[in-house]
Design an enzyme around this catalytic site. Structure first.
Site, PDB file in Angstrom:
ATOM      1  CG  HIS A 252      -1.292   5.602   6.875  1.00 59.40           C
ATOM      2  ND1 HIS A 252      -0.286   5.132   6.055  1.00 59.40           N
ATOM      3  CD2 HIS A 252      -2.432   5.515   6.144  1.00 59.40           C
ATOM      4  CE1 HIS A 252      -0.779   4.801   4.898  1.00 59.40           C
ATOM      5  NE2 HIS A 252      -2.080   5.006   4.911  1.00 59.40           N
ATOM      6  NE  ARG A 253      -1.502   1.683   4.591  1.00 59.98           N
ATOM      7  CZ  ARG A 253      -0.785   1.643   3.476  1.00 59.98           C
ATOM      8  NH1 ARG A 253       0.249   0.825   3.379  1.00 59.98           N
ATOM      9  NH2 ARG A 253      -1.077   2.419   2.454  1.00 59.98           N
TER      10      ARG A 253
ATOM     11  CD  GLU B  56      -5.864   3.962   7.242  1.00 60.66           C
ATOM     12  OE1 GLU B  56      -6.446   3.725   6.165  1.00 60.66           O
ATOM     13  OE2 GLU B  56      -4.724   3.529   7.503  1.00 60.66           O
TER      14      GLU B  56
ATOM     15  CG  ASP C 134      -6.054  -0.116   4.961  1.00 63.38           C
ATOM     16  OD1 ASP C 134      -6.601   0.826   4.380  1.00 63.38           O
ATOM     17  OD2 ASP C 134      -4.897  -0.052   5.432  1.00 63.38           O
TER      18      ASP C 134
ATOM     19  CG  HIS D  90      -2.920  -0.829   2.133  1.00 61.72           C
ATOM     20  ND1 HIS D  90      -2.313  -0.929   0.896  1.00 61.72           N
ATOM     21  CD2 HIS D  90      -3.528   0.378   2.154  1.00 61.72           C
ATOM     22  CE1 HIS D  90      -2.544   0.173   0.213  1.00 61.72           C
ATOM     23  NE2 HIS D  90      -3.274   0.993   0.948  1.00 61.72           N
TER      24      HIS D  90
ATOM     25  CD  GLU E 299      -8.649   3.155   2.687  1.00 61.73           C
ATOM     26  OE1 GLU E 299      -8.580   3.017   1.441  1.00 61.73           O
ATOM     27  OE2 GLU E 299      -7.727   3.632   3.384  1.00 61.73           O
TER      28      GLU E 299
ATOM     29  CE  LYS F 120      -6.982   0.113   0.946  1.00 59.68           C
ATOM     30  NZ  LYS F 120      -6.447   1.394   0.426  1.00 59.68           N
TER      31      LYS F 120
ATOM     32  CG  ASP G  74       3.376   5.790   7.154  1.00 56.89           C
ATOM     33  OD1 ASP G  74       2.140   5.625   7.156  1.00 56.89           O
ATOM     34  OD2 ASP G  74       4.100   5.505   6.173  1.00 56.89           O
TER      35      ASP G  74
END
Length: 276
Positions: free
Chosen positions: A41-42, A68, A70, A83, A142, A144, A267
């Site tokens: 995640h990020r 992942e 954003d 993000h 993603e 955003k 994370d």
């Protein structure tokens, strides 16, 4: 019926989502658990500043199946990876992403807030991420707040097509958003690229809602707080896969394994993959 079945690409669909086929081949996860896609995640944000090269490189080292990211847009039209819709939390600057030029964004320190060792980490561009990581790891993109950036879908699609990443036989790319209209648009722009919808709203888990999502999406990605075994089964019955977020404890990861999800967005990649 799911859109990929409508396109008659069932074989390609299975290849897209089996973890690291071909160039992505790795040893299978050990143990009796169903293997799921391990999505950083990020990046590996528990250990490095989110949405930076440091975090993404670490995720690759930790054997994540996907990173992942954003995507937003600068005032002068550059696609950037960050993000929040402001730079306040994760950089030494202030202001809205869309109100700052690319030069202004690029001059910000996006790492020191996480630790002195990350001082000087930059806000990456979308194209930098595509070029650096394609062929090394899957990329879950993603969009955003796309409603803030009219035409961002076309820009993202153009960058992907320029690199031939819209061809299922090449790299692993998924595009997702909380904005469902944006994802309908992405599905039309990139009909062979898997689409995901994000939600934390139980109103989106009804049979009617899931059937509607399945007409343009391949992934239904809810927050783990609304995941149940029944929901997982319903998502699968509609021809979609399910990836849940955001895991920040081993207990949450274990719960999602038990529920039978297809991807865990965390994370902590080491909570998902026992090889770490």
């Amino acid at each position: 019926m799911n859109k990929k079945l409508l396109l008659g690409t069932g074989v390609v669909f299975s290849l897209l989502f089996s973890p690291f086929n071909g160039a992505f081949a790795q040893e299978p996860t050990v143990g009796e658990r169903k293997q799921v896609d391990n999505v950083a995640h990020r990046g590996a944000t528990a250990y490095a500043p989110e949405n930076t090269i440091a975090a993404f490189d670490l995720a690759v080292q930790m054997k994540a199946d996907y990173i992942e990211i954003d995507v937003q847009r600068s005032k002068d039209g550059e696609l950037v990876v960050i993000h929040d819709t402001t730079v306040n939390r994760t950089t030494d600057g202030t202001g809205k992403v869309g109100d700052l030029t690319f030069e202004q964004l690029r001059n910000l320190d996006a790492g020191s807030w996480k630790g002195k060792e990350f001082t000087g980490e930059l806000i990456p561009t979308f194209e930098e991420i595509l070029d650096r990581y394609r062929g090394k790891v899957g990329i879950l993109i993603e969009l955003k707040a796309p409603e803030l950036y009219p035409g961002v879908e076309e820009q993202v699609a153009e960058s992907i097509k320029k690199r031939n990443l819209d061809k299922p036989k090449n790299e692993k790319i998924i595009i997702q958003s909380f904005n469902f209209e944006s994802m309908k648009k992405m599905n039309k722009l990139l009909p062979t690229v898997p689409i995901g919808v994000l939600t934390s709203n139980t109103a989106h888990t009804t049979p009617e809602a899931l059937q509607e999502f399945s007409t343009y999406a391949d992934w239904f990605n809810p927050s783990y707080g609304i995941v149940t075994k029944e929901l997982v089964n319903q998502v699968h019955a509609n021809g979609m896969q399910i990836g849940s977020w955001t895991v920040r404890s081993q207990e949450a990861a274990d719960f999602l394994f038990e529920m039978g999800v297809d991807a865990i967005i965390s994370d902590y990649p080491d909570y998902v993959d026992p090889r770490n």
